[in-house]
Design an enzyme around this catalytic site. Structure first.
Site, PDB file in Angstrom:
ATOM      1  N   SER A 172       0.820  -1.200   0.000  1.00 19.45           N
ATOM      2  CA  SER A 172       0.000   0.000   0.000  1.00 19.45           C
ATOM      3  C   SER A 172       0.860   1.259   0.000  1.00 19.45           C
ATOM      4  O   SER A 172       1.519   1.554  -0.983  1.00 19.45           O
ATOM      5  CB  SER A 172      -0.948  -0.053   1.200  1.00 19.45           C
ATOM      6  N   HIS A 365      -7.766  -5.544   0.557  1.00 18.44           N
ATOM      7  CA  HIS A 365      -6.533  -4.765   0.689  1.00 18.44           C
ATOM      8  C   HIS A 365      -5.515  -5.409   1.628  1.00 18.44           C
ATOM      9  O   HIS A 365      -4.311  -5.223   1.455  1.00 18.44           O
ATOM     10  CB  HIS A 365      -6.884  -3.371   1.196  1.00 18.44           C
TER      11      HIS A 365
END
Length: 458
Positions: A172, A365
């Protein structure tokens, strides 16, 4: 947006239950070893599971002092792992030796370095500034992390190990900051064997997280230079005060990262909550929100007048992604609310040297690093591609998978859905074998043998 969990969950959690007192639910529901791990820091976790644990510090060009945690294997090839927003070095090991990527790489013969970027609980040092009293300490975004933190970490690791290149892993924000560095300081491309991008974030037009509007309003009220959620056990205390509160927290969590119950390790969730939030600057989150609004991957927008002063133009300049010539492997999930498939594929078209383009069906995610099946699915693939490029590869044409490969990871087990009745904690389900066995875990686990070509069909 990367690790946006913290500043959004709290909007709901703190209003629903003002009590910060654990009423016995945590102790009655989860294994003692899991609860212990929730309270240990990165070094203590490594020591508990009998792995070498070292702490190192580097100083950036702009005088921030950063901490790196090392699972030391002197003489072995170095790898550098960099976390996401509000996260820390612990993210690579919180799921335990039989699941964590940091442990996996160590078991396969690597010298593992886990970075902590400026402003998190482990990297609040500065040559002159005090983060508790000097507001000027909190004047950075992930732009500065890419411009200064990553180069300092890379140079520090290479100097310590004597190698000229390393392999890089980012999750990320750890990918965003790499794209900043490799485009703005392109000389660092030559120091990277391969950049493995887990849930990569650059373009953000298709971000799905439904709570982002609320977050934008809240953050715009507070300004842009202060610490956003320093490390505390606020979520551990609130979310695990009762089964009802855990349900509420999980609903918020899934609205941010994407819902995928099958990969959610519920037994280890207290450990996650014990380590998050890790601390960051609100400006990092604001910068991401700007990307979504502008549909660009660009520097921080200070508004027209200040932009003119800083950049010589009224709008912030784009990062020149075409300058990134280090090999990049992209790993992303079809149910990721923050790193949307459309945005990753747009990124893949701009980057000049994408050597892996791998989509995991249904993954969100966080499944890239915390998913139940990560050890048997993505980690062997990561190792395979990395080892190929460490030996020089054969050029992007020979190693790339071409069009995105989509993998549907078969599920071995699932837990009772959290919406249905009370939460079940089964030591065989998402518990890394209950985690209790890990207390006597050997220093090294059995290396994974990879024999197939990285260009083979999965």
């Amino acid at each position: 947006m990367p690790h946006a969990i913290c500043f959004l969950v709290v909007l709901g959690v703190c209003t629903l239950d003002g009590s910060g007192v654990l009423g016995g639910y945590l102790e009655d529901t989860y294994p003692a070893s899991v609860i212990e791990d929730a309270h240990l820091n990165t070094i203590q976790l490594l020591e508990k599971y009998k792995h070498p644990a070292e702490t190192h510090q580097v100083t950036t060009d702009d005088k921030y002092i950063l901490t790196l945690h090392r699972i030391a294997r002197p003489g072995a090839k170095p790898v550098l792992l960099v976390h996401g927003l509000e996260d820390t070095s612990s993210t690579w090991i919180v799921m335990g030796p039989e699941s964590g990527l940091g442990y996996f790489l160590y078991a396969n013969g690597y010298d593992v370095w886990m970075g902590n970027v400026r402003g998190n609980r482990y990297s609040k040092g500065h040559v002159k500034l005090n983060p508790n009293t000097d507001k000027s300490y909190w004047s950075f975004s992930w732009h500065e992390i890419g411009m200064y933190d990553l180069p300092a970490m890379i140079d520090g690791v290479l100097q310590k190990t004597g190698y000229q290149k390393l392999s890089y892993f980012g999750h990320s924000q750890g990918t965003t900051s790499f794209f900043v560095m490799a485009s703005s300081r392109p000389e660092y491309n030559a120091k990277i064997h391969l950049m493995s991008a887990l849930a990569p974030v650059a373009f953000m037009k298709h971000m799905k997280a439904p709570l982002m509007g609320m977050a934008r309003m809240g953050m715009n009220m507070f300004g842009d230079n202060f610490e956003l959620f320093p490390h505390s056990e606020i979520f551990l205390n609130h979310c695990l005060s009762s089964a009802a509160m855990l349900k509420t927290c999980m609903r918020f969590y899934w609205q941010i990262v994407g819902k995928n119950r099958e990969e959610q390790n519920m037994t280890m969730f207290p450990v996650v909550l014990g380590h998050l939030p890790g601390g960051c600057n609100i400006k990092q989150a604001l910068h991401y929100l700007q990307l979504q609004k502008s549909d660009r991957f660009c520097q921080y927008d200070y508004e027209s007048k200040e932009n003119q002063r800083l950049y010589g133009r009224s709008t912030p300049p784009d990062y020149r992604l075409e300058r990134i010539n280090a090999p990049v492997a992209l790993y992303y999930g079809s149910n990721d609310y923050l790193s949307a498939v459309e945005d990753v594929r747009r990124l893949a078209k701009v980057l000049p040297n994408v050597v892996e383009n791998h989509l995991y069906s249904k993954w969100n995610h966080m499944d890239m690093i915390w998913g139940i099946s990560a050890r048997r699915s993505i980690q062997p693939r990561i190792l395979q591609v990395m080892q190929y490029w460490e030996t020089g590869g054969g050029g992007a044409k020979d190693a790339t998978t071409g069009s995105p490969v989509e993998e549907d990871v078969p599920q071995l087990t699932t837990e009772t859905p959290i919406e249905e009745g009370t939460t079940q904690v089964d030591e065989k389900v998402g518990s890394v074998k209950g985690n209790e066995e890990q207390e006597g875990h050997a220093e090294e686990t059995e290396p994974v043998q990879v024999t197939t070509s990285p260009s083979s069909e999965l």
